[in-house]
Design an enzyme around this catalytic site. Structure first.
Site, mmCIF file in Angstrom:
data_model
loop_
_atom_site.group_PDB
_atom_site.id
_atom_site.type_symbol
_atom_site.label_atom_id
_atom_site.label_comp_id
_atom_site.label_asym_id
_atom_site.label_seq_id
_atom_site.Cartn_x
_atom_site.Cartn_y
_atom_site.Cartn_z
ATOM 1 N N ARG A 54 0.915 -0.890 -0.166
ATOM 2 C CA ARG A 54 -0.364 -0.148 0.210
ATOM 3 C C ARG A 54 1.015 1.041 -0.200
ATOM 4 N NH1 ARG A 54 2.100 2.143 4.049
ATOM 5 N NH2 ARG A 54 0.962 3.518 3.257
ATOM 6 N N GLY A 55 0.276 2.298 -0.365
ATOM 7 C CA GLY A 55 0.947 4.009 -0.236
ATOM 8 C C GLY A 55 0.837 4.230 -1.861
ATOM 9 N N ALA A 56 0.956 5.154 -2.254
ATOM 10 C CA ALA A 56 0.716 5.534 -3.759
ATOM 11 C C ALA A 56 1.831 5.010 -4.538
ATOM 12 C CB ALA A 56 -0.104 7.040 -3.951
ATOM 13 N N ARG A 97 -7.544 -1.035 -6.424
ATOM 14 C CA ARG A 97 -7.800 0.457 -5.839
ATOM 15 C C ARG A 97 -7.910 1.512 -6.970
ATOM 16 N NH1 ARG A 97 -4.155 0.982 -0.753
ATOM 17 N NH2 ARG A 97 -6.225 2.098 -0.028
ATOM 18 N N GLN A 204 -2.525 2.740 9.898
ATOM 19 C CA GLN A 204 -0.797 2.653 9.196
ATOM 20 C C GLN A 204 -0.173 3.872 10.358
ATOM 21 O OE1 GLN A 204 -4.076 3.115 7.844
ATOM 22 N NE2 GLN A 204 -4.090 2.285 5.610
ATOM 23 N N ASP A 245 -1.569 10.731 -2.004
ATOM 24 C CA ASP A 245 -2.465 9.444 -2.943
ATOM 25 C C ASP A 245 -3.410 9.656 -4.857
ATOM 26 O OD1 ASP A 245 -3.612 8.345 -0.390
ATOM 27 O OD2 ASP A 245 -2.370 7.068 -2.218
HETATM 28 O O1 MRU Z 1 -5.159 3.244 2.505
HETATM 29 P P1 MRU Z 1 -3.266 3.125 2.248
HETATM 30 O O2 MRU Z 1 -2.597 2.789 3.174
HETATM 31 O O3 MRU Z 1 -2.573 2.970 0.222
HETATM 32 O O4 MRU Z 1 -3.162 5.426 2.591
HETATM 33 C C1 MRU Z 1 -1.949 5.542 2.043
HETATM 34 C C2 MRU Z 1 -1.672 7.133 1.980
HETATM 35 O O5 MRU Z 1 -3.113 8.022 1.631
HETATM 36 C C3 MRU Z 1 -0.463 7.813 1.825
HETATM 37 O O6 MRU Z 1 0.036 9.010 2.648
HETATM 38 C C4 MRU Z 1 0.062 7.811 0.273
HETATM 39 O O7 MRU Z 1 0.121 7.168 -0.744
HETATM 40 C C5 MRU Z 1 1.026 8.205 -0.210
HETATM 41 S S1 MRU Z 1 2.727 6.921 0.701
HETATM 42 C C6 MRU Z 1 4.158 7.308 -0.485
#
Ligand code: MRU
Length: 359
Positions: A54-56, A97, A204, A245
């Protein structure tokens, strides 16, 4: 689990064209540091959907390798079959997603790479796609370091800083976006105290950010999301830095649910709110954040989030995974090309004139 694990490798490709993807299963942190092997595109889809990865930026890298996995097998195949499979695999992964644009950006890059090699044998096409996935992965490492360097300049020795969700090494190929700013400042000798929001409903911040900062020896205090304004009021925080994101052309930022209320609280306390994100997180095809698709997730994440039922049977639940912070609340966006300030359509256009939009 090692007590002093300083280099986190969130994803790695093992082998060559017939290789596979290995990821840290982030759903098992902080109590277990476990890697899992992903050997087909469905496994990558499931890992993204269930937030094992996870994380963009990390989602984009995983999806790029997922395409390579989806096209494996059988040596040479006929041209029509190759293009049909490419379309199917990219469409499938794109649907895992909806909010982080890095996913569609990475898939688009792979499709464009395939187009550039149109007419070649499928073995050569597959080799080009794996090379492109590896390039996306490598570029992300460099991006983290550049964001860290630019962002560290915005912080001073002794600052208290607050972050939300996890925008660290676990969310990228290297040491993050928002957390890269803290790591780079720390490396430059600036002493920081980080407040990490726990980030309900999936925690998270508590499970991943608190763990990651602890592993790297950064001074960190965990707070519930509802404590952020009070921490600001008490003068404990001089800057907020989060990841993103998707960022629209006008600078509106979609990030983990709860980010918007932190930006509002920061504005009320005249604390600068910074967003750290690579160019791959911008979606210049959207004029404002109103057009960003917001992922809706399973109500059970709220009603059964702590391994037991915490709400009555049959309760109505609303569970958007992201929110949109308007550009006016953001002091600056830190990307690998530099700092965008003020955050406006004009300043973004000037910085990103050469970035193609995601279709
Ligand atoms: O649902 P997630 O855990 O994928 O959400 C992640 C976030 O909102 C992060 O802040 C974003 O993806 C930036 S990661 C460098």
């Amino acid at each position: 689990m090692s007590a002093n694990h300083t280099s986190i490798e969130t994803l790695r490709w093992v082998g060559d064209q017939d290789g596979h993807l290995v990821i840290i299963d982030q759903t098992r942190l902080p109590t277990e540091l476990v890697e899992i092997e992903l050997r087909d595109a469905d496994a990558v889809w499931e890992a993204i959907k269930s937030l094992r990865v996870r994380g963009a930026p990390a989602i984009g890298i995983a999806a790029a390798y997922g395409v390579c996995l989806g096209l494996q097998g059988g040596g040479e195949c006929d041209e029509a079959d190759f293009w049909r499979r490419l379309d199917e695999v990219t469409a499938h992964l794109a649907a895992s997603r909806p909010t982080a644009v890095n996913l569609c950006w990475a898939l688009q890059r792979l499709k464009e790479t395939a187009d550039q090699h149109r007419g070649q044998e499928s073995v050569a096409l597959r080799a080009a796609l794996l090379a492109e996935a590896r390039a996306i992965h490598d570029e992300d490492r460099q991006m983290c370091r550049a964001i860290g360097r630019y962002g560290a300049e915005l912080l001073s020795d002794g600052n208290g800083v607050l972050t939300h969700c996890n925008a660290g090494g676990l969310a990228t190929a290297d040491y993050g976006t928002a957390l890269a700013v803290f790591f780079a400042a720390h490396e430059a000798g600036k002493r920081l105290h980080v407040y990490a929001d726990e980030t309900r409903p999936l925690l998270q911040g508590a499970r991943l950010t608190a763990w990651e900062l602890q592993q790297r020896g950064i001074d960190v205090t965990l707070i519930c999301d509802s404590m952020a304004a009070q921490v600001m009021r008490e003068g404990r925080v001089q800057a907020v830095v989060t990841g993103a994101d998707r960022i629209a052309a006008n600078g509106d930022v979609a990030n983990k649910i709860g980010t918007y209320q932190i930006a509002l609280a920061a504005a009320a306390h005249e604390i600068p709110f910074y967003v750290a994100a690579p160019t791959s997180t911008f979606d210049l095809s959207l004029s404002s954040g109103d057009q960003i698709p917001i992922e809706q997730r399973d109500p059970a994440e709220i009603t059964h989030g702590f391994g037991r039922q915490t709400a009555p049977d049959g309760i109505q639940v609303y569970n958007p995974a992201f929110d949109v912070t308007p550009a006016r609340l953001i002091r600056a966006i830190i990307c690998e090309k530099g700092i965008i300030q003020p955050v406006s359509e004009a300043s973004i256009a000037a910085m990103f004139a050469d970035k193609p939009s995601c279709s």
